[in-house]
Write a protein that holds these residues in place. Structure first.
Motif, PDB file in Angstrom:
ATOM      1  N   SER A  31      -7.645  -5.722 -14.065  1.00 26.25           N
ATOM      2  CA  SER A  31      -8.628  -4.661 -13.841  1.00 26.25           C
ATOM      3  C   SER A  31      -9.903  -5.069 -14.566  1.00 26.25           C
ATOM      4  O   SER A  31      -9.860  -5.666 -15.639  1.00 26.25           O
ATOM      5  N   ASN A 127     -10.813  -4.578  -9.149  1.00 25.73           N
ATOM      6  CA  ASN A 127      -9.681  -5.426  -9.515  1.00 25.73           C
ATOM      7  C   ASN A 127     -10.005  -6.870  -9.160  1.00 25.73           C
ATOM      8  O   ASN A 127     -10.593  -7.151  -8.114  1.00 25.73           O
ATOM      9  N   SER A 151     -12.747  -0.684  -4.619  1.00 27.97           N
ATOM     10  CA  SER A 151     -11.734   0.374  -4.589  1.00 27.97           C
ATOM     11  C   SER A 151     -11.257   0.711  -3.185  1.00 27.97           C
ATOM     12  O   SER A 151     -10.185   1.275  -2.997  1.00 27.97           O
ATOM     13  N   GLN A 152     -12.058   0.380  -2.161  1.00 30.27           N
ATOM     14  CA  GLN A 152     -11.697   0.697  -0.780  1.00 30.27           C
ATOM     15  C   GLN A 152     -11.300  -0.548   0.016  1.00 30.27           C
ATOM     16  O   GLN A 152     -11.462  -0.619   1.219  1.00 30.27           O
ATOM     17  N   GLU A 156      -3.469  -1.954  -2.369  1.00 29.43           N
ATOM     18  CA  GLU A 156      -3.032  -1.026  -3.408  1.00 29.43           C
ATOM     19  C   GLU A 156      -2.192  -1.773  -4.426  1.00 29.43           C
ATOM     20  O   GLU A 156      -1.441  -2.677  -4.084  1.00 29.43           O
ATOM     21  N   ASP A 158       0.362  -1.301  -8.078  1.00 29.40           N
ATOM     22  CA  ASP A 158       1.134  -0.348  -8.873  1.00 29.40           C
ATOM     23  C   ASP A 158       0.634  -0.342 -10.311  1.00 29.40           C
ATOM     24  O   ASP A 158      -0.367  -0.990 -10.640  1.00 29.40           O
ATOM     25  N   LYS A 164       1.112  -3.431  -4.102  1.00 32.78           N
ATOM     26  CA  LYS A 164       2.030  -2.370  -3.707  1.00 32.78           C
ATOM     27  C   LYS A 164       2.169  -2.280  -2.202  1.00 32.78           C
ATOM     28  O   LYS A 164       3.256  -2.087  -1.668  1.00 32.78           O
ATOM     29  N   SER A 165       1.034  -2.413  -1.503  1.00 29.25           N
ATOM     30  CA  SER A 165       1.076  -2.367  -0.050  1.00 29.25           C
ATOM     31  C   SER A 165      -0.134  -3.076   0.513  1.00 29.25           C
ATOM     32  O   SER A 165      -1.155  -3.223  -0.163  1.00 29.25           O
ATOM     33  N   THR A 167      -2.632  -2.910   3.710  1.00 32.01           N
ATOM     34  CA  THR A 167      -3.083  -2.225   4.918  1.00 32.01           C
ATOM     35  C   THR A 167      -4.237  -3.025   5.503  1.00 32.01           C
ATOM     36  O   THR A 167      -4.382  -4.201   5.241  1.00 32.01           O
TER      37      THR A 167
END
Length: 376
Positions: A31, A127, A151-152, A156, A158, A164-165, A167
């Protein structure tokens, strides 16, 4: 052209975008945010845990991000020997056995120091993903890829900053990226100013941040970029059966742009989007190759910066082809656009075996040769 033919051509061009089967050696997320509880809101970084390389999401992340960045314009560079940052030394130490986590921590410190400079007060955080991956070849040292995500971005993480995923990827949120070619770097070190082993993605006004923070500079000149664009046009035309007539029109329009920019006192910067537009303008309205030249340049890794400048001298060089014989009996410079095969309508023609030229002469040259050879 039929729908089936269009699909086939599009598929052929798409195959030029090489999908790399990667082996992820290490990956970690940090981060990188401003600490608003501290005066002046300095940037601080916090490392997550090393990614689980057996996780399918992590593997998909690497392949997807690499594929996306392969399609984007780049700047090519080397480490700056005058920089105070020690990234060049850290990278050499990492190649020779430094722990990946320790290596990333050193890079994060450099990013923090540069991010906290007064002139970087408008820099947004996010990140940052650090990945060391290679091809499946056993002797491939691989690539270090560093990516800053907004951020968009469509990714994602954890609480341990593991993916995490996955998309849809929002390209506009991929703010920065740097590639370190470990194979080439190992070959040139310690001559860190030789060959372009670094690549950068620039996404906005603050996108030189990675270059500054990692102690890098551009190494591919405007002349290099211009020459490589012309070479790419010729290969693109050959690969896609574009006629010589259309190819010559594309080259002429690009050289005209170079000439205009070199003389301009207001806007000298040439952008790849302008080159793409010129290529498209010479293609038929329904051509499936529209908007594909930029992809072709990136897929085949031509050393072309996403924006650059050229001089009038470079423009003149691009317009000419230098020809000579094996014994160096002659050297001549001719306009590239004036050469063709017999029947092409070009003033200078080459025989079918590409052994001899037929060159027209003006009256003065003709009389000079007649005097030289004793012809009445």
């Amino acid at each position: 052209m039929s729908v089936e033919e269009v699909i086939n051509v599009e598929a052929a061009v798409e195959n030029e975008i090489r999908k790399v089967n990667v082996v992820v050696k290490f990956a970690i997320t940090a981060s990188f945010e401003r600490n608003k509880s501290i005066v002046d809101f300095p940037f601080v970084s916090d490392l997550g845990e090393i990614w689980d390389n057996d996780d399918a999401t992590a593997q998909m992340f690497v392949e997807k991000i690499e594929e996306k960045f392969r399609r984007k314009g780049k700047l090519h560079g080397v480490f700056d020997s005058t920089s105070l940052h020690k990234t060049a030394e850290h990278l050499h130490t990492y190649i020779n056995g430094m722990d990946f986590n320790e290596f990333v921590q050193l890079l994060c410190k450099s990013l923090e120091r540069t991010g906290n400079l007064p002139e970087r007060k408008g820099l947004a955080g996010g990140n940052i993903v650090f990945i060391h991956y290679s091809s499946i070849e056993a002797d491939d040292q691989g690539v270090i890829l560093i990516v800053m995500l907004g951020s968009q971005s469509g990714f994602e993480f954890d609480k341990n900053l593991q993916p995490k995923s996955l998309t849809s990827i929002n390209i506009s949120e991929l703010r920065q990226a740097a590639f370190f070619d470990l194979n080439l770097y190992s070959e040139v070190y310690p001559e860190i100013g030789r060959d372009a082993y670094l690549r950068f993605i620039q996404a906005g006004s603050k996108s030189a941040f990675f270059q500054e923070a990692l102690g890098c500079k551009q190494s591919v000149t405007g002349k290099d970029s211009a020459e490589n664009i012309i070479n790419a046009v010729r290969e693109f035309s050959k690969a896609n059966a574009i006629s010589l007539t259309v190819r010559d029109k594309i080259e002429t329009s690009i050289n005209d742009l170079f000439a205009a920019k070199s003389k301009s006192k207001i806007d000298k910067v040439i952008k790849m989007v302008e080159i793409q537009s010129l290529v498209d303008n010479e293609l038929s309205l329904d051509s499936p190759l529209k908007n594909k030249f930029f992809e072709f340049v990136n897929a085949n890794e031509y050393m072309v910066n996403d924006f650059f400048e050229v001089t009038s001298r470079t423009v003149n060089t691009l317009l000419e082809t230098v020809l000579r014989d094996n014994n160096r009996n002659y050297v001549c410079r001719v306009k590239s656009s004036s050469i063709g095969v017999a029947g092409s309508g070009k003033p200078i023609t080459v025989d079918e075996d590409f052994q001899y030229l037929k060159v027209p002469l003006d009256e003065i040259s003709r009389e000079s040769l007649m005097d030289l050879l004793g012809v009445e």
